[in-house]
Each structure stands twice: as C-alpha cells, then as structure tokens.
Scaffold this active site. Structure first.
Site, PDB file in Angstrom:
ATOM      1  N   CYS A 199       0.869  -1.173   0.000  1.00 46.45           N
ATOM      2  CA  CYS A 199       0.000   0.000   0.000  1.00 46.45           C
ATOM      3  C   CYS A 199       0.902   1.217   0.000  1.00 46.45           C
ATOM      4  CB  CYS A 199      -0.890  -0.012   1.244  1.00 46.45           C
ATOM      5  SG  CYS A 199      -1.883   1.489   1.502  1.00 46.45           S
ATOM      6  N   CYS A 225      -0.181   3.683  -6.743  1.00 48.05           N
ATOM      7  CA  CYS A 225      -1.242   3.104  -5.915  1.00 48.05           C
ATOM      8  C   CYS A 225      -1.508   1.728  -6.485  1.00 48.05           C
ATOM      9  CB  CYS A 225      -2.507   3.963  -5.946  1.00 48.05           C
ATOM     10  SG  CYS A 225      -3.913   3.210  -5.071  1.00 48.05           S
ATOM     11  N   THR A 226      -1.564   0.736  -5.616  1.00 43.00           N
ATOM     12  CA  THR A 226      -1.680  -0.635  -6.105  1.00 43.00           C
ATOM     13  C   THR A 226      -3.066  -0.959  -6.659  1.00 43.00           C
ATOM     14  OG1 THR A 226      -2.069  -1.335  -3.811  1.00 43.00           O
ATOM     15  CG2 THR A 226       0.176  -1.520  -4.673  1.00 43.00           C
TER      16      THR A 226
END
Length: 272
Positions: free
Chosen positions: A74, A193-194
């Site tokens: 994250c 951002c994953t």
C-alpha cells in the site's frame, strides 16, 4: 522441527492483491497471509497519525498470526507509516521482525524507464502530500524531476467496480491531463497506488504511446526476491506449503467478490 512463518502482505483494501499476485507468481513456493483493512478503506485522505495507527494495528495482527516479514503493499501506508514502524516500533517491541514497503524498490529502478529524466507520479492524496517519492527517487536518481498528481476519485471508482464504465472517463481524463499539463517532457508515469493497474486499459488510451506506464507488482516482487537472497536468516524461516490465506476487516463475502478481480483467481477470505 524448525519454526516456519508465512509472509504477511497488507493493504488498506484490495489494491495490494495486484502486488500479491506478482509476488506469488515469482515466489510460488512460500506461504502467505493477506490482510485487507476494507472496513477502514480508503486510507488516502486520512491524517498521518490515523494511517500510522491503522497500519500498525494491522501489522501487529499479522505478527500475531506468525508472520516474521510483512510487506506493506500500500503506497499510502508505505509513505506515512513505514518509517515510524521501522525506526520506532520494531526495535522497541519486535526486533526479530521486518516490515518492507513498496516505495523504495520502485525508487531504486525508476531511472531505468525514463529517457527525459521527467517522471510523473499518480497516487492518493496521502501518498502525494507525503512527498515520499520525491525524496526516495532523489536519493537514487538526483537528476530526475518528479511531477505528481493526486487522483482522489480513482480508488473509490475501482473499489466499487465502476472503473471501466463510461462514467469513470471524466476523472481518468482529468487527472491525466492535469499531470501532463505540468510538463510536456514526461515520458514515464508511475501508478503509485496498487489499485491503479486495473485502470491500465483506459490509461493506455489516454496517454501518448511514448509514455512508459509503470505498475508496481513486478517491481516489488523483484525487490523481494533480491531481499530474500540477501537475508537468508529470514528466507530460511518462511513456510513452504504454498498456502495462501486471505483476511479482511470488512465483509468476507463482499471481499471475495471484488478480490478475484484484483488477484486474478477466486478468493475465499475470513474475518480478521
């Protein structure tokens, strides 16, 4: 019989599953526990103190499950909680545990993907406001200029499975245009951002063809492979039954429905 432990992977919601997918593909022999803090997601607009508190609670939960190594999959947690956990909490309470993030392994290699030395970073408000990518990239590539754009609507669209609908186009076009307006020389865009890899089809249609769009799954997985080679004292303790366990702080049924989109296969989760 030696004690073994799974690798813990944490995210505020579903996005970390894209990183988990890449890690499991590269290191399929290990045991893993994934925790998504869906009940309190998204983290992007929370304060530093709140993100640190939430992240530490989840890391300690994974420690209690036997994890000796935890990956913060994250960007927001990596930007706002990782340093404090590494410098304060681990030495004081968990000297035999390790917590890694996604920012440093990305910063270490990003210079390989730009010719113009101008890189765009797209992330949550929390990640962008932390300026973590500016600081980390500058350590490894001081000549690279980093231009940032926060994309506060993207995570809610993705988590509600609206990201590929026509209604999402406005917010995708808006944030991409705002980034490119900062410089016409950007030739590499990092999706920091994953969650954002799920937007790749639309992002490739918006950005010019010459722009490298980087996602973090493979980068973080490569970084973990290298880390474990350099730290056999940790690698030797990881379980090798190929178990993959999934937990959520939210509703498991809702998690399962959405998680399969991110992970690429059906997921059966439990409440944490």
């Amino acid at each position: 019989m030696k004690e073994t432990s799974p690798i813990g992977i944490f995210d505020s919601g579903y996005g970390g599953l894209t990183v988990f997918r890449s890690i499991a593909d590269q290191l399929p022999e290990y045991d893993y526990i994934y925790l998504g803090d869906n009940a309190r997601s998204p983290y992007g607009d929370h304060s530093f103190e709140t993100i640190y508190k939430y992240t530490l609670e989840c890391v300690e939960w994974l420690f209690a499950k036997g994890c000796k190594l935890v990956i913060l999959a994250c960007n927001t947690a990596s930007a706002k909680a990782l340093r404090t956990i590494q410098q304060k909490d681990l030495p004081a309470k968990y000297p035999d545990r390790r917590v890694l993030g996604v920012i440093r392994p990305t910063a270490e290699v990003i210079g390989n993907f730009t010719q113009s030395n101008q890189v765009g970073v797209m992330g949550t408000r929390g990640t962008v406001n932390s300026e973590s990518y500016l600081l980390e990239i500058n350590k490894f590539f001081p000549d690279i200029k980093v231009l940032q754009q926060s994309c506060p609507m993207w995570v809610p669209l993705i988590e509600n499975n609206e990201h590929l609908q026509p209604g999402a186009d406005f917010f995708i076009d808006e944030y991409c245009s705002l980034l490119m307006a900062q410089s016409g020389d950007i030739d590499c865009v990092l999706l920091a951002c994953t969650h954002y890899p799920l937007l790749l089809p639309k992002l490739r249609a918006v950005f010019p063809d010459y722009i490298n769009i980087l996602t973090q799954g493979e980068i973080v997985a490569n970084g973990l492979v290298d880390y474990l080679k350099r730290h056999p004292e940790i690698e030797n303790k990881i379980g090798r039954k190929k178990d993959k366990l999934f937990y959520t702080s939210g509703d498991p049924a809702a998690f399962n429905e959405h998680a399969s989109i991110f992970f690429g296969e059906d997921v059966e989760s439990n409440s944490m």
